[in-house]
Design an enzyme around this catalytic site. Structure first.
Site, PDB file in Angstrom:
ATOM      1  N   HIS A 176       0.872  -1.176   0.000  1.00  0.00           N
ATOM      2  CA  HIS A 176       0.000   0.000   0.000  1.00  0.00           C
ATOM      3  C   HIS A 176       0.916   1.235   0.000  1.00  0.00           C
ATOM      4  CE1 HIS A 176      -2.810   2.938   1.848  1.00  0.00           C
ATOM      5  NE2 HIS A 176      -3.790   2.154   1.447  1.00  0.00           N
ATOM      6  N   ASP A 236       2.950  -4.360   7.900  1.00  0.00           N
ATOM      7  CA  ASP A 236       1.738  -3.553   7.782  1.00  0.00           C
ATOM      8  C   ASP A 236       0.567  -4.515   8.004  1.00  0.00           C
ATOM      9  OD1 ASP A 236      -0.528  -2.279   6.952  1.00  0.00           O
ATOM     10  OD2 ASP A 236       0.272  -1.621   5.014  1.00  0.00           O
ATOM     11  N   GLN A 288      -4.568  -5.030   7.308  1.00  0.00           N
ATOM     12  CA  GLN A 288      -5.595  -5.926   6.758  1.00  0.00           C
ATOM     13  C   GLN A 288      -5.560  -7.315   7.388  1.00  0.00           C
ATOM     14  OE1 GLN A 288      -7.916  -4.971   4.664  1.00  0.00           O
ATOM     15  NE2 GLN A 288      -7.122  -3.065   3.793  1.00  0.00           N
ATOM     16  N   LYS A 323     -10.546  -0.070  10.371  1.00  0.00           N
ATOM     17  CA  LYS A 323     -10.794  -1.292   9.587  1.00  0.00           C
ATOM     18  C   LYS A 323     -11.103  -2.479  10.482  1.00  0.00           C
ATOM     19  CE  LYS A 323      -7.457   0.152   6.102  1.00  0.00           C
ATOM     20  NZ  LYS A 323      -7.927   0.603   4.795  1.00  0.00           N
ATOM     21  N   CYS A 380      -4.683   2.545  -3.616  1.00  0.00           N
ATOM     22  CA  CYS A 380      -3.433   3.024  -3.008  1.00  0.00           C
ATOM     23  C   CYS A 380      -2.306   2.031  -3.204  1.00  0.00           C
ATOM     24  CB  CYS A 380      -3.619   3.310  -1.515  1.00  0.00           C
ATOM     25  SG  CYS A 380      -4.711   4.679  -1.215  1.00  0.00           S
TER      26      CYS A 380
END
Ligand SMILES: Cc1ncc(COP(=O)(O)O)c(C=O)c1O
Ligand SMILES: Cc1ncc(COP(=O)(O)O)c(C=O)c1O
Lengths: 150, 411, 411, 150
Positions: free
Chosen positions: B125, B202, B205, B228, B368
Site C-alpha cells: 500500500h 503492515d 488488513q 478497519k 493506493c
C-alpha cells in the site's frame, strides 16, 4: 474511586506537617535529583552507605502532601537497612501501591498508611518519588558512582 | 461452536448502518478493506465516554480525569491482548500510515545512511512505500521492491536475493488489500534478522480478520488501524519491541512525551508515552477497546474461518462471471476475503457506480497500490471485500448487479 | 442581544456531561483549558455519521462514500469559516501538537541550517517548544526564548531584540494556557515578516474562546485542536497560507497525499491533501463541523464577552482567598478565563485532589509549560479555566472548596 | 444524489462506445500525459496549434465511460477553435461540472450532456481529465514548449 480519608490519613498528614529527615548530608556517597513529570514535584535525596548499610539519609525538595509524607516515612524506615534489604522494600512498596501486595508494617513501617494511594492512580507517582530516588541512589552507589544524574 | 456463514453473519444485526438502504435497495456493503462498519457496542462506548467521563488524560488528579485515564489506558490493554503484544510496546497514532511514518522518521531519518537499503514489496500500500521514499530521499538510502508472482504471491526467492548486508529494514504487508494474499511474515522476519535488519509488518488488513500474534511472529514493528477493525477513525497503533523503543529517539515533540523540558533541551517520558505527543485519541481508544473486545468475544479463529469460507464462495461465484479476471491467489490458505477483479468491457469506475444502484458498495481504483497496478498491467481494478457481517447472499447480489451493469452499458 | 452570564451559561444544558455528579456533589468543571466538554449536537453528529454514512472518503464512487466525503469536507469548510482561512489552507491533523510538528519536520528539517534561529517565548506549551528543539538538534539551528514580564506579558522589547537576520521562524502562543495572556500576534507577524521569517501561532487556546481571523492576523501558520473547542479528540488543524503549502515538501507519506507513486519516486496530490496521509479523522471532522457551527451560532464575540466578564469575576473572587498568588495579567483586555494560582501552605496537587471532593475539577501541575514554571519560580500551579458553560456560581463553589481544603490539611 | 440515468445519458454512452478523435498526430505541437489519482485513469493528448488555432487533436488512454466520452466530446468540439476561446470553454465546462454555470450547447456541444456529473462529485475529475490535459497542452504551447510532462 477511593475515599478521600483513606488517602489523607492522620499519620500521613503528620509526616507531611513534620517531615523526618529533611536536610542534607556532609558526606553523601550518592545523591539523586528526581522529579515527577505529572505535577512538577522534585526531590533531592542524599544517602551515605557504609559497610553495605544505609548509614544516613536526607532529602529536600518541593512536593505535595503525599510525596512529602512518603519520603519522610522512607527516611524513617530506611536508615540502618542493608542495601539489598532496602531495595527489596522499595520494590514491595511499589507493588503495594499498584495493588499487588498487602500492606506489611514490618517491611514498610508507617508507609503502610499509603496503601490507599493505590485507589488514586494519579497519585501513585507522588508516593513513589522519594523511594525511586533512593533506589537510583543505591544503584549508583553499587556501581561506585558518587553522583547520579538523569 | 461450529463455524458457518449463518453463525457469524447473524452478527450483522449488531451493525446499525447495515440496516440502511441505498437507492431504495438494501445496502450490501462490500468495501470493508477500505473501512469497516462499527457495531453498536463501539458507538455506545464512545458516546458514553463523552457523556460520562470526558476529561484530558494522564495529568489530571480529579475523579473525572482519573476515570478518563483508566478508560483510555484500557484501550491499550485491549489492543495489546488482541495482538499478544506488551502493553508498553503499543503506541497510539492517528492511523496505520502515521505508525509507519513514525518508524521511518524517528528511526530512519536519524540512522539511515547513503548505501543503506530498505526492502519492501511490489504489493505494498502507498502507506508502506512513500514514507520510505521520503526517508530515502533525505538520507541517501535506497528502496528496493521484491516482486510478485503471476499468481499473486510474494516472490520469496526474489525477496531472499534482495535481503543482504546493506539491508536495514524489511517492510512488508501482512495481508494485501488488493490481492488478499497472506504473506509468510514470520519467515520474512527471520530473513531480516539474519542480516541484522529490522522487520516491520503492515498489519492493517490482518488484525481485523485473523489471529495475529506479535510475539510469535517475531517481527520488530507492526502497524494497525482502528477503522478497519470495527473501531473508530482517528486511531492507529504502532506495536514495537519495547527494547527497540527504549533506544529510539522520539518522533513528534510536545506534551506528554517528555519528563522534563528546559530551555537547553528536554528529557523523554517512559515508553510508550515517549512516542505519544499531545492529547491522544482518547474517545477513539475507548472505541478501539470495544472493537477489540467485540472481536475477541467472537474469537479471531472463528472470524478467520468465516472469512475463509466466504472467500471461497466469492472466488467460486465470481468466476462464473463471463470474461472476468480475478487477481490474487486461489489457495484459500494464503488469502483473505478481499477480491480484486476486472472486466474487459466495463471500467472499474463504471462497475462501482452501476452496482451502487443495486445497493452494492464496492471500491474501484488503484487501492493506493499503484506499483502493484503496474505489475498487474491494469490502471485500476474493482474490489469486493468482506468482513464478519457479510454472507454468501451478499455475493449473489453483487454478481447479479455486475451482470445488470454490463447490459446497461452495452445498451 | 445583551451579553451576560445568564444569557450564555444557560447553554450548560446542551452539555450532557455537566449534569453529572462527582463524589455526590454536582460537577463544577473548571478544566476547559485541558479539554472542553461537548454539546449534544457534536455527539449526535458523530453518532449519526457512524450509523448512517460511514465509509472511507475521497476514493469511493458509491453513494455511501460520496455522502461520507461530503460530510467530511464540510468539516473543513466549517473550520475555515470559523477562523476566516482559505479551505485549501486547512490541513487536518490528529491534534495541535501534530500541526506544529508538521511545520517543524516538513519545513524545518528540510530547510533549516546551522546558525539559523527559531524564536519562541518562555510562555510556550511544550508542543511549541519540543518540536523546535528536535529540529534544532537535527539541523544545527538554535532555539531562542523571548522572556515574560513580571505581570505575565510577553516582553515585546526582548522579542524585538531576538528577531534578526538569522531568524527563520517566530512561533508564539496566541493565548497562554497558564497565564491566560493574549499575545499581540498580528504585530509579532509583522516583526517576523520584516526579517523574512515565518510566523506560526499556537491558537489552541484562542480559537475556542474568541474571534480569530487568520487572514487579518497575517500569520503564516496557525495550529488548533478539536477537543478544546467543544469538538472531539483525535483531530487538530494546521492552517497555512496556500502559497507556502504549495512550496513545502510533504510530511507523512502514504495514501491520499499522492497523485502518482512509482518505484522510482512519487508525485504529490493538491493541497491540502498533500499533507493528509492515510485515512483522515472522518467522524472527528464531522464532530468538528458541529462544534464550529455551535460556536458560530452563538457568535465568537459573545463567547469572548462572556469569558471576559467571567475572567473578571474569577480574578476578583479568587483574590479574596488569603495569601493567594495569582499569575498572569490583571487587565481583562489581554487575558482569557484561565487563572493559575498558588497558595503557600497547600500544594496544587492537594488543592486539585481536595476540591474534587466538592465536585470541582481543576488542574494541578506544570501544564506542559515547564520553562514558564521556572520563570514563575514555582514547581507547579493550580489552574481554574472556564468556557461558555461556566457561571460565577461555579467560581463561588471553587473558592469555598479551596477554603475547606485548607482547613482539612491544616488539621 | 443524482439519478443514474442523468449520469449515463444515451449521448454519453454513444461517445463512450465510439469515441471521436482517438489516435495520435504526426506532428503535434504539444502533448500531455495526465492521470486521475482517484481511479488511475490516464489520458495521452496531442494537439497541433497553427496560427493560434487548434488544427488537430488526438487522444488515447484508458478510462471509464465518463472520462472517455468526455474526452471524445472535447475532441469534437475543440478543433478549429482559437486557443483563447478553447481555454475559455474549458473553464466554462469546469464551472458547469461544479454546478456554477448553466449548460450552454453553443459553448460545449454534446458535452452539455455531462451536466449531470455535477451531482456525482467523485466523477467530476473523470469528466475533467481530458479537458484539463488540453488546457495544459495549450499553456505549454503558449510558452513555446513542444512537450509537456508532469
Ligand atoms: C497552548 C497549548 N498549545 C498546545 C496544546 C496541545 O494541544 P493538543 O494536546 O491538542 O495537541 C495545548 C493543550 O494541551 C495548549 O494549551
Ligand atoms: C494494506 C494497507 N496498509 C495501510 C493502509 C493505511 O491505513 P490508514 O489509512 O488507516 O492509515 C491501508 C488502508 O487504507 C491498507 O489497506
Amino acid at each position: 474511586m477511593g475515599s478521600i480519608d483513606s488517602l489523607y490519613q492522620e499519620i500521613i498528614l503528620d509526616h507531611f506537617r513534620a517531615p523526618r529527615g529533611e536536610g542534607s548530608l556532609d558526606a553523601p556517597t550518592a545523591s539523586v535529583d528526581s522529579n515527577n513529570p505529572l505535577c512538577g514535584d522534585e526531590v533531592h535525596l542524599e544517602v551515605r552507605v557504609e559497610d553495605g548499610k544505609i548509614a544516613e539519609l536526607a532529602h529536600s525538595g518541593q512536593g505535595c502532601s503525599i510525596s512529602r509524607s512518603s519520603t519522610s516515612m522512607l527516611a524513617e524506615e530506611a536508615v540502618g537497612l542493608e542495601v539489598g534489604e532496602a531495595l527489596e522494600r522499595i520494590e514491595y512498596f511499589r507493588l503495594m501501591l499498584h495493588g499487588d501486595a498487602e500492606p506489611d508494617e514490618d517491611r514498610l513501617g508507617d508507609a503502610v498508611a499509603l496503601e490507599g494511594v493505590a485507589k488514586f492512580p494519579a497519585r501513585v507517582k507522588c508516593a513513589l518519588l522519594g523511594w525511586l530516588a533512593l533506589k537510583e541512589a543505591l544503584m549508583t552507589n553499587a556501581e561506585g558512582g558518587a553522583n547520579g544524574h538523569r | 461452536m461450529p463455524v458457518g456463514h449463518a453463525a457469524l453473519s447473524a452478527c450483522k444485526a449488531d451493525f446499525p448502518l447495515l440496516a440502511r438502504e441505498v437507492h431504495g435497495k438494501p445496502l450490501v456493503y462490500l468495501d470493508s478493506a477500505a473501512t469497516s462498519q462499527k457495531p453498536e457496542s463501539v458507538l455506545d462506548a464512545m458516546d458514553a465516554y463523552y457523556r460520562e467521563t470526558n476529561a484530558n488524560v494522564h495529568r489530571g488528579v480529579y475523579e473525572l480525569a482519573a476515570e478518563a485515564t483508566s478508560r483510555f489506558e484500557a484501550g491499550r490493554t485491549a489492543f495489546a491482548k488482541l495482538v499478544n503484544a506488551p502493553r508498553e510496546g503499543c503506541i497510539f497514532t492517528k492511523n496505520a500510515t502515521e505508525a509507519i511514518n513514525l518508524v521511518a522518521w524517528a528511526w530512519g531519518v536519524r540512522t539511515l545512511q547513503a548505501g543503506d537499503e530498505i526492502v519492501i514489496t511490489e504489493m505494498e500500500h502507498h502507506s508502506n512505500i512513500v514514507p520510505w521514499q521520503l526517508v530515502a530521499q533525505i538520507t541517501g538510502a535506497t528502496v528496493r521492491f521484491a516482486s510478485v508472482t503471476a499468481d499473486g504471491l510474494l516472490d520469496m526467492e526474489d525477496l531472499a536475493g534482495l535481503i543482504g548486508n546493506r539491508t536495514r529494514m524489511v517492510a512488508v504487508v501482512h495481508v494485501s488489500n488488493v490481492l488478499g494474499t497472506i504473506n509468510p511474515v514470520a519467515r520474512i522476519a527471520e530473513m531480516a534478522h539474519s542480516v541484522d535488519a529490522y522487520c516491520l509488518i503492515d498489519a492493517t488488513q490482518s488484525v481485523p480478520h485473523m489471529p495475529v500474534d506479535f510475539a510469535a511472529l517475531g517481527v520488530d514493528f507492526l502497524a494497525g488501524t482502528g477503522h478497519k477493525m470495527l473501531g473508530p477513525t482517528g486511531i492507529g497503533v504502532l506495536v514495537a519491541k519495547p527494547e527497540i523503543l527504549e533506544e529510539m529517539e522520539p518522533f513528534l515533540g510536545g506534551g506528554e512525551m517528555i519528563s522534563d523540558v528546559r530551555k537547553d533541551g528536554s528529557d523523554w517520558n517512559e515508553i510508550p508515552h515517549k512516542f505519544e505527543a499531545g492529547t491522544p485519541p482518547i474517545a477513539e481508544a475507548v472505541g478501539l477497546a470495544a472493537a477489540a473486545d467485540y472481536l475477541m468475544d467472537i474469537g479471531m479463529d472463528r472470524v478467520r474461518a468465516h472469512e475463509r469460507e466466504l472467500a471461497g464462495y466469492m472466488l467460486e461465484a465470481m468466476s462464473e462471471i463471463p470474461d472476468i479476471s480475478i487477481f490474487g491467489p486461489r489457495d484459500l490458505d494464503v488469502r483473505g476475503a478481499a477480491v480484486s477483479f476486472a472486466l474487459p468491457d466495463i471500467h472499474p469506475h463504471d462497475i462501482a457506480q452501476l452496482v451502487d444502484q443495486h445497493g452494492v458498495s464496492v471500491r474501484a481504483g488503484h487501492h493506493c497500490a499503484k506499483p502493484l497496478m503496474r505489475c498487474l498491467g491494469v490502471p485500476a481494478t474493482a474490489r469486493a471485500s468482506a468482513h464478519i457481517y457479510n454472507s454468501p447472499e451478499d455475493i449473489d447480489v453483487l454478481v447479479e448487479a455486475i451482470g445488470a451493469a454490463r447490459s446497461y452499458l452495452a445498451g
